[in-house]
Design an enzyme around this catalytic site. Structure first.
Site, short mmCIF file in Angstrom:
data_model
loop_
_atom_site.label_atom_id
_atom_site.label_comp_id
_atom_site.label_asym_id
_atom_site.label_seq_id
_atom_site.Cartn_x
_atom_site.Cartn_y
_atom_site.Cartn_z
CB CYS A 35 22.32 34.18 -3.55
SG CYS A 35 22.01 33.72 -1.86
CG ASP A 37 17.49 31.53 -0.32
OD1 ASP A 37 16.27 31.57 -0.10
OD2 ASP A 37 18.00 30.91 -1.28
CB CYS A 60 12.27 30.16 -2.24
SG CYS A 60 13.61 29.07 -1.78
CB CYS A 104 16.79 25.89 1.15
SG CYS A 104 16.39 26.91 -0.28
#
Lengths: 127, 395
Positions: A35, A37, A60, A104
């Site tokens: 995915c 992360d 990211c 995140c």
């Protein structure tokens, strides 16, 4: 408008608490490469206080900034307090995240909870 | 230093295009459908642009339909061929896995309407094999659609061979040439295509305008109703200034193809060689059969959005096929189709050079990418595991 807040960019450009703790009392890892992360959190805990915390992140800018901010929020804090850290608090401390990047901050919260679980597993007496 | 290295996303308008369009904004602003002189002058300009564009791609003026851009041209080409096919009871389409979403999403829509779509795999270098196209064509195939050049990895497809197969088998052939028109020599008669899509802003024209070539006799269905413009194939008042600018931009771009290629290819290859020196990095796409402007790499252990933002800090505008930059969970379908695993595909970087790029800029980009990749690897748990041999390097 820029993609991210100045706070996010600051923590992304100059991430705090980057690195590894070799003799960590608790290590937490969440996410997967698929995915995009992965966060890894290392904790050094003494007398119920998070004396040191380090992180490594593959992801990211908002993933890096969320990890950085989350470590700042729990550093020097009692374990009980760290357990109550929410993704919302992380996102707010970063002056917000775009809606599609909120996950995140969730990962950051989960990584810390994971590391604390690992700590309790390794130190059952601390519970 | 600022280096715009995202010319596959869009380009700066050329001076010639800006100058050509300006009179049609404030002076010759008439509606081409109006009968008075001001309108007819605008109509003449649109028709002159049509003739010019046709000549530049080896077509006839009546074979050019103006659209709002490449996506609309792709939609119209595919939906038209499908409509013709359906009437003849043919509901099978052949395409490939690395097409632009303007093609893939249109094909998905047709699948929901009962069409069957064969998406051919590509080679690890990102090439669609003509023999695979030939093998996939059936009695009920109503369209083959294969792009001329890929927007992400820059591979130039063997469209002339595919066109020859389609002609021989009597199947209409569409090519999305959005990345190719104005960048590599193209002639619709040589390709032997029935339909071809192009977009002005990819060759220094304005955004919001493009064209669809449809060979005489290839039927088009209109996607937009409401007027007789474009021979009833595309209603709506013509984007006169945009169309005029597109023709001027294309004329300049086509004229400069040999000289641009001669200049760009060595610089592109210098950039590729420089980036290949970064450990555990690999070029995506074919080293030779690629657009003169395209460089695309994967770097193991890092994520593309982070890479892009740190390059932006260093004055480099680029793009990536990572999920975070596409707004979805999956990385680029193109990188997955050429066999890059998910994790590696997240760490991709596309640098698409402008014709004015310099050797100094190329060297600066090599240095900056190297620094940023090393920085991100410095705190990547994926990289740590690779170095510690807990996981295996792919690149």
């Amino acid at each position: 408008m820029a993609l991210y807040s100045e706070k996010v960019m600051d923590h992304f450009r100059n991430p705090r608490n980057v690195g590894v703790i070799e003799d960590a009392d608790g290590v937490g890892e969440v996410g997967n490469e698929k995915c995009g992360d992965i966060m890894k959190i290392y904790l050094k805990i003494e007398d119920g206080i998070i004396e040191d915390v380090k992180f490594e992140t593959f992801g990211c800018a908002s993933a890096v900034a969320s990890s950085s901010m989350a470590t700042e929020l729990i550093k020097g804090k009692p374990v009980a307090e760290a357990l109550e850290l929410t993704n919302k608090a992380v996102a707010e401390a970063l002056d917000g995240l775009p809606a599609y990047k909120m996950h995140c901050s969730v990962l950051a919260e989960e990584a810390i909870k994971n590391a604390l679980e690992d700590y309790y597993k390794k130190h059952p007496e601390a519970k | 230093m600022f280096i715009y290295a995202d010319n596959a996303a869009t380009t700066k308008m050329s001076r010639a295009a800006v100058e050509a369009m300006t009179p049609y904004l404030c002076e010759c602003y008439g509606n081409p459908s109006s009968l008075y002189a001001l309108g007819q002058r605008a109509k003449d300009a649109v028709e002159a642009a049509r003739e010019k564009i046709a000549r530049l791609i080896g077509a006839e003026a009546r074979e050019i339909t103006f659209t709002s851009g490449g996506s609309e041209a792709d939609n119209q080409a595919i939906l038209s061929a499908a409509a013709v096919g359906a009437k003849a009871g043919k509901r099978h389409i052949v395409s490939d896995a690395i097409e632009h979403h303007a093609v893939l999403h249109t094909l998905k829509k047709l699948e929901r309407e009962g069409f069957e779509v064969t998406l051919l795999p590509v080679t690890p270098a990102g090439i669609v094999e003509p023999s695979a196209v030939e093998g996939a064509i059936r009695e009920d195939t109503c369209l083959v659609t294969v792009m001329a050049a890929n927007n992400e990895i820059g591979t130039i497809q063997p469209i002339e061979e595919i066109g020859e197969i389609c002609r021989r088998r009597g199947v209409p052939f569409h090519t999305d040439a959005v990345q190719a028109v104005g960048h590599i020599p193209l002639d619709v008669r040589t390709i032997g295509c029935d339909l071809l899509s192009a977009s002005a802003h990819k060759f220094h024209g304005p955004k919001g305008v493009g064209f669809l070539y449809a060979r005489r006799g290839a039927k088009l269905v209109s996607l937009i109703e409401g007027g007789a413009q474009e021979r009833n194939k595309r209603a709506g008042t013509e984007n006169v200034a945009g169309i005029v600018a597109m023709a001027a931009a294309l004329e300049e771009a086509v004229g400069a193809i040999p000289e641009n290629a001669a200049r760009l290819v060595p610089l592109r290859d210098r950039l590729i060689a420089g980036l290949a020196r970064i450990p555990h990095a690999a070029l995506n796409g074919d080293p030779a059969r690629r657009l003169p402007s395209n460089v695309n790499f994967c770097f193991e252990g890092i994520e593309g959005e982070s890479l892009l933002l740190l390059l932006d800090d260093r004055g480099i505008a680029a793009s990536s096929g990572s999920a975070c930059t596409s707004g979805s969970l999956d990385p680029s379908h193109v990188l997955l189709a050429i066999g890059r695993p998910h994790g590696v595909a997240h760490g991709s970087l596309r640098l698409s050079l402008g014709e004015d790029v310099t050797e100094e800029q190329v060297d600066y980009m090599i240095g900056a990418v190297g620094e940023v990749v090393a920085h991100l690897r410095g705190f990547s748990p994926v990289w740590r595991d690779l170095v510690a041999e807990k996981t295996q390097f792919v690149l």
